[in-house]
Write a protein that holds these residues in place. Sequence first.
Motif, PDB file in Angstrom:
ATOM      1  N   SER A   1      17.166 -49.810  69.797  1.00 26.63           N
ATOM      2  CA  SER A   1      17.802 -49.797  71.111  1.00 26.63           C
ATOM      3  C   SER A   1      19.014 -48.884  71.071  1.00 26.63           C
ATOM      4  O   SER A   1      19.504 -48.503  70.000  1.00 26.63           O
ATOM      5  N   VAL A   2      19.520 -48.550  72.245  1.00 22.43           N
ATOM      6  CA  VAL A   2      20.749 -47.772  72.376  1.00 22.43           C
ATOM      7  C   VAL A   2      21.557 -48.392  73.505  1.00 22.43           C
ATOM      8  O   VAL A   2      21.006 -48.778  74.549  1.00 22.43           O
ATOM      9  N   SER A   3      22.861 -48.543  73.300  1.00 19.89           N
ATOM     10  CA  SER A   3      23.736 -49.158  74.300  1.00 19.89           C
ATOM     11  C   SER A   3      25.119 -48.552  74.199  1.00 19.89           C
ATOM     12  O   SER A   3      25.472 -47.918  73.203  1.00 19.89           O
ATOM     13  N   GLY A   4      25.914 -48.773  75.238  1.00 16.09           N
ATOM     14  CA  GLY A   4      27.279 -48.258  75.242  1.00 16.09           C
ATOM     15  C   GLY A   4      27.847 -48.214  76.641  1.00 16.09           C
ATOM     16  O   GLY A   4      27.338 -48.842  77.571  1.00 16.09           O
ATOM     17  N   PHE A   5      28.905 -47.438  76.804  1.00 14.32           N
ATOM     18  CA  PHE A   5      29.595 -47.308  78.086  1.00 14.32           C
ATOM     19  C   PHE A   5      29.537 -45.848  78.541  1.00 14.32           C
ATOM     20  O   PHE A   5      29.582 -44.927  77.720  1.00 14.32           O
ATOM     21  N   VAL A   6      29.477 -45.653  79.849  1.00 15.60           N
ATOM     22  CA  VAL A   6      29.535 -44.316  80.438  1.00 15.60           C
ATOM     23  C   VAL A   6      30.828 -44.229  81.245  1.00 15.60           C
ATOM     24  O   VAL A   6      31.073 -45.055  82.129  1.00 15.60           O
ATOM     25  N   ARG A   7      31.650 -43.219  80.929  1.00 19.94           N
ATOM     26  CA  ARG A   7      32.946 -43.077  81.573  1.00 19.94           C
ATOM     27  C   ARG A   7      33.161 -41.646  82.050  1.00 19.94           C
ATOM     28  O   ARG A   7      32.484 -40.722  81.606  1.00 19.94           O
ATOM     29  N   GLU A   8      34.127 -41.511  82.960  1.00 20.09           N
ATOM     30  CA  GLU A   8      34.523 -40.184  83.424  1.00 20.09           C
ATOM     31  C   GLU A   8      35.351 -39.512  82.332  1.00 20.09           C
ATOM     32  O   GLU A   8      36.265 -40.118  81.767  1.00 20.09           O
ATOM     33  N   ALA A   9      35.036 -38.252  82.044  1.00 22.90           N
ATOM     34  CA  ALA A   9      35.697 -37.551  80.946  1.00 22.90           C
ATOM     35  C   ALA A   9      37.179 -37.337  81.221  1.00 22.90           C
ATOM     36  O   ALA A   9      38.013 -37.457  80.320  1.00 22.90           O
ATOM     37  N   ALA A  10      37.539 -37.020  82.466  1.00 23.83           N
ATOM     38  CA  ALA A  10      38.928 -36.667  82.760  1.00 23.83           C
ATOM     39  C   ALA A  10      39.857 -37.867  82.738  1.00 23.83           C
ATOM     40  O   ALA A  10      41.005 -37.774  82.301  1.00 23.83           O
ATOM     41  N   SER A  11      39.384 -39.033  83.212  1.00 24.68           N
ATOM     42  CA  SER A  11      40.274 -40.182  83.354  1.00 24.68           C
ATOM     43  C   SER A  11      39.882 -41.382  82.511  1.00 24.68           C
ATOM     44  O   SER A  11      40.692 -42.290  82.323  1.00 24.68           O
ATOM     45  N   GLY A  12      38.647 -41.417  82.020  1.00 28.90           N
ATOM     46  CA  GLY A  12      38.184 -42.580  81.278  1.00 28.90           C
ATOM     47  C   GLY A  12      37.731 -43.720  82.154  1.00 28.90           C
ATOM     48  O   GLY A  12      37.408 -44.805  81.655  1.00 28.90           O
ATOM     49  N   GLU A  13      37.690 -43.524  83.492  1.00 28.47           N
ATOM     50  CA  GLU A  13      37.231 -44.569  84.402  1.00 28.47           C
ATOM     51  C   GLU A  13      35.746 -44.836  84.180  1.00 28.47           C
ATOM     52  O   GLU A  13      34.958 -43.903  83.993  1.00 28.47           O
ATOM     53  N   PRO A  14      35.311 -46.096  84.197  1.00 29.95           N
ATOM     54  CA  PRO A  14      33.881 -46.381  84.044  1.00 29.95           C
ATOM     55  C   PRO A  14      33.099 -45.875  85.258  1.00 29.95           C
ATOM     56  O   PRO A  14      33.587 -45.923  86.392  1.00 29.95           O
ATOM     57  N   LEU A  15      31.899 -45.387  85.016  1.00 30.41           N
ATOM     58  CA  LEU A  15      31.022 -44.921  86.081  1.00 30.41           C
ATOM     59  C   LEU A  15      29.952 -45.978  86.319  1.00 30.41           C
ATOM     60  O   LEU A  15      29.094 -46.227  85.471  1.00 30.41           O
ATOM     61  N   VAL A  16      30.025 -46.612  87.464  1.00 26.79           N
ATOM     62  CA  VAL A  16      29.128 -47.717  87.791  1.00 26.79           C
ATOM     63  C   VAL A  16      27.805 -47.167  88.313  1.00 26.79           C
ATOM     64  O   VAL A  16      27.774 -46.319  89.188  1.00 26.79           O
ATOM     65  N   TYR A  17      26.724 -47.637  87.738  1.00 27.33           N
ATOM     66  CA  TYR A  17      25.373 -47.236  88.091  1.00 27.33           C
ATOM     67  C   TYR A  17      25.112 -45.757  87.816  1.00 27.33           C
ATOM     68  O   TYR A  17      24.394 -45.083  88.555  1.00 27.33           O
ATOM     69  N   ALA A  18      25.690 -45.263  86.729  1.00 31.47           N
ATOM     70  CA  ALA A  18      25.255 -43.971  86.215  1.00 31.47           C
ATOM     71  C   ALA A  18      23.852 -44.147  85.630  1.00 31.47           C
ATOM     72  O   ALA A  18      23.495 -45.213  85.132  1.00 31.47           O
ATOM     73  N   ASN A  19      23.060 -43.101  85.681  1.00 26.84           N
ATOM     74  CA  ASN A  19      21.682 -43.168  85.210  1.00 26.84           C
ATOM     75  C   ASN A  19      21.606 -42.673  83.761  1.00 26.84           C
ATOM     76  O   ASN A  19      22.032 -41.558  83.454  1.00 26.84           O
ATOM     77  N   VAL A  20      21.063 -43.496  82.865  1.00 25.11           N
ATOM     78  CA  VAL A  20      20.925 -43.157  81.447  1.00 25.11           C
ATOM     79  C   VAL A  20      19.454 -43.305  81.070  1.00 25.11           C
ATOM     80  O   VAL A  20      18.850 -44.353  81.324  1.00 25.11           O
ATOM     81  N   TYR A  21      18.880 -42.263  80.468  1.00 26.73           N
ATOM     82  CA  TYR A  21      17.466 -42.342  80.103  1.00 26.73           C
ATOM     83  C   TYR A  21      17.186 -41.435  78.914  1.00 26.73           C
ATOM     84  O   TYR A  21      17.963 -40.525  78.587  1.00 26.73           O
ATOM     85  N   LEU A  22      16.068 -41.711  78.254  1.00 27.50           N
ATOM     86  CA  LEU A  22      15.606 -40.912  77.128  1.00 27.50           C
ATOM     87  C   LEU A  22      14.573 -39.920  77.633  1.00 27.50           C
ATOM     88  O   LEU A  22      13.553 -40.314  78.214  1.00 27.50           O
ATOM     89  N   GLU A  23      14.839 -38.630  77.421  1.00 24.97           N
ATOM     90  CA  GLU A  23      13.956 -37.579  77.910  1.00 24.97           C
ATOM     91  C   GLU A  23      12.540 -37.752  77.343  1.00 24.97           C
ATOM     92  O   GLU A  23      12.354 -38.074  76.171  1.00 24.97           O
TER      93      GLU A  23
END
Length: 794
Positions: free
Chosen positions: A62-84
Amino acid sequence: MQLRRGRGPSGRLSLLVPACLQAIIAGLVKRTSRRHPPSSLLAPVCLLLLAPALSALARPGSVSGFVREAASGEPLVYANVYLEGTGLGAATGERGYYYVGGVPAGSYEITASYIGYAVTRRAITIGPGVDVKLDLELGRGEVKLDEVVVSAERARFEREVEVSVTRLETRQLQLMPRVGGEFDLLRTVQLLPGVITTSDFSNRLYIRGGSPDQNLILLDGITVYNPSHLFGLFSPFIPEAVADVSLLAGGFPAEYGGRISSVLDVTTREGNNKTYTGEGSVSLIAARGIAEGPFPQGSFLAAARRTYLPDVLLRAFGVEGINYYFYDLIGKANYRLNPDLRLTVSALLAEDVLNFSDPANPNELAARLAWGNRGVSLRSNLVLTPTLYGELLGAWSNLFSSFNVSFTGQDTIRFNTDLTSGLLKADFTWYAADRHTVDFGAEGQYLGMDNRATFDTFRFREESGVWPLAVYVSDRWEPVSERLFIKPGLRYAWYSAGNKHELEPRLGAKYRAFENTAFTTAFGRFTQPLVTLNSTDAVFAIYDVWEVVPADRRSPAALHAIAGVEHWFTPELTGKLEGFYKDYADLLETRYGQFFTPADSLLTADGYSWGFDLLLRRAPSPVPGPLADRVNGWLSYSWMWTRRRIGNEAYFPHYDRRHNLNLVLNLPSLFLGTDLSARFTVGTGLPYAGATGFFHRYRYRPGEPEWPEEPRWELIEGSRDAFRYPLYHRLDLGLTRSWQVHRAEITAFLDVVNAYYARNVLLYYWSIAENELPERRQIDMLPILPTIGVKVKF
């Protein structure tokens, strides 16, 4: 990238592999020499020893973690993460956390995307039974023409069961025309489907036939009991500090409780954890500022606002002895103890202050009335395992008011009221399987009311309280992959006042009949332990007075039934149509015509509301293009029918509006880099209690026949709320222009409220005309109101 090893083969087992393989091969020989009997005996033993290792080798990772905005570190809610190249993927949750399970061992390219941000790709290798921890950051950038980026709303549409949910982001709040130069969150919410407003001077929310005290309003877990300033003209939320606003207009899931109509969940930004930034603005009414930045292993955000216009106007018109202002303070700090544990502290302080005195003798009489909200919350986000994510919340909230009157500088009268709540809550999300997610949790709360009065030697104090306790569980299940989604839930609540046990079943379902079309439905039962004692019919309200539902009265309850359809016409244009029915029982209503009703005099009522909502919404295109592609906004329309019954009297409450339409448009860079925003509202008239006629009543002074008759006009009152005000309509416009000056961004704005000066009726009153007959007259709502202001961001 950090790796978490699963239960892979141990070192000792791996040393046995060559010997065991040799023994197995030898054991498979048809005729085994008598000189080598140990090999044939070792083969089955080795198979047993290798079974756990072979199972681990076959177990997916499995793979897990957090997705954040690079400039501010704010979390991005409902960003899409997938394996090509696979069908494996997930969307981030409310705190930016994602989990993709069931991944076969191998090398992959993981992709994260979010509307308005450049796509991020990383190469990863996932071993058998290995849980990979990978945090991703997305930088703002333009989307390439050949890239397909799934928006957060599209990800929700494809994966979640969300019925009667509408979300607003910070940029949408700040594109609205301002009232007096001030953005207001609740006034933007009033433009959403199913929400009714009763006047220009009120930001109270009447949602699908419910009254304001039936709405649960949260700011980072802090309950906001009185979300009003300036008698209802503004709310205490500073838009620049807000990250996300979610309105759950009905049928909300089991994690929410304590109210029977709706939930408004406001989340503030976490603060920039990369660099220090700030901004400030001034308008005709108030000044505000915001600062944010990093500190070791964390970030902070602080926002403040204070008014000054009321004082200026009072002095300009020569009014002495009166002083009024309000202010808001919002703060947030995050601290990351380790990659899997984060602490967040949020705070709110909002207060209105009204001072008045005798201008001629200020030492003889001086009074101060103050009221507001304050609260603090501590939230811990922790990843217990890759498949188990939890949040622990502790929150303290206080609605307060104080009225102090001093005579001759010595004698003082004091009245104080407090509603204080303490909350402990635990929420968990368990990713049980690829198409199976379980949410569960528990909460304990104490709600206490304290009323005090002091004068000279007189002392009075009245206290009451209730313990609402609750547990819940909900199960998101996908019986048919990417087609059918079911989310049953159950909430059990116990209220100590009267020892009341409440079962609240919830059910949500979605069926994607086609790629871009889904049918939804929801059902639920809801209860609440608190009500307000001040009349909802009042034109102006200073603050709400809350009280625990008496022990001998049943808890107000409501049943929600909702069915709808959602369709995506294009990636930017969506439509949603929902029909709803609400059945109310054991409501506690204030007595008609009274501003305040004691708890033991509240009337028991029931009722219903039904109708449908329509929302057409267009998001800005992520690809730069002509103006037609950049235009965004929404059109909402509601048709509702609300009815109440007290005893044998049935009536339409004063917030029963049959038709309500709102149009919101934002036109970026319309001309010379200037943005235009507009909102138009039209609604049929609200009910009011009117007079059907009048007559002359004569009064005589007994025993004094020489005195003349004293005529007096008397009105003949009609049935409760039997009349309707005229059609309401209003147009607001706003112009915004920004310039970059060195390292600062300067924005100037011009807003016009009620641009064509519609004379909407606030209320009617009767007075004697020149012909000495009673004449009905009206008081209008807001006139045309232009304002200007400037904002500086650095």
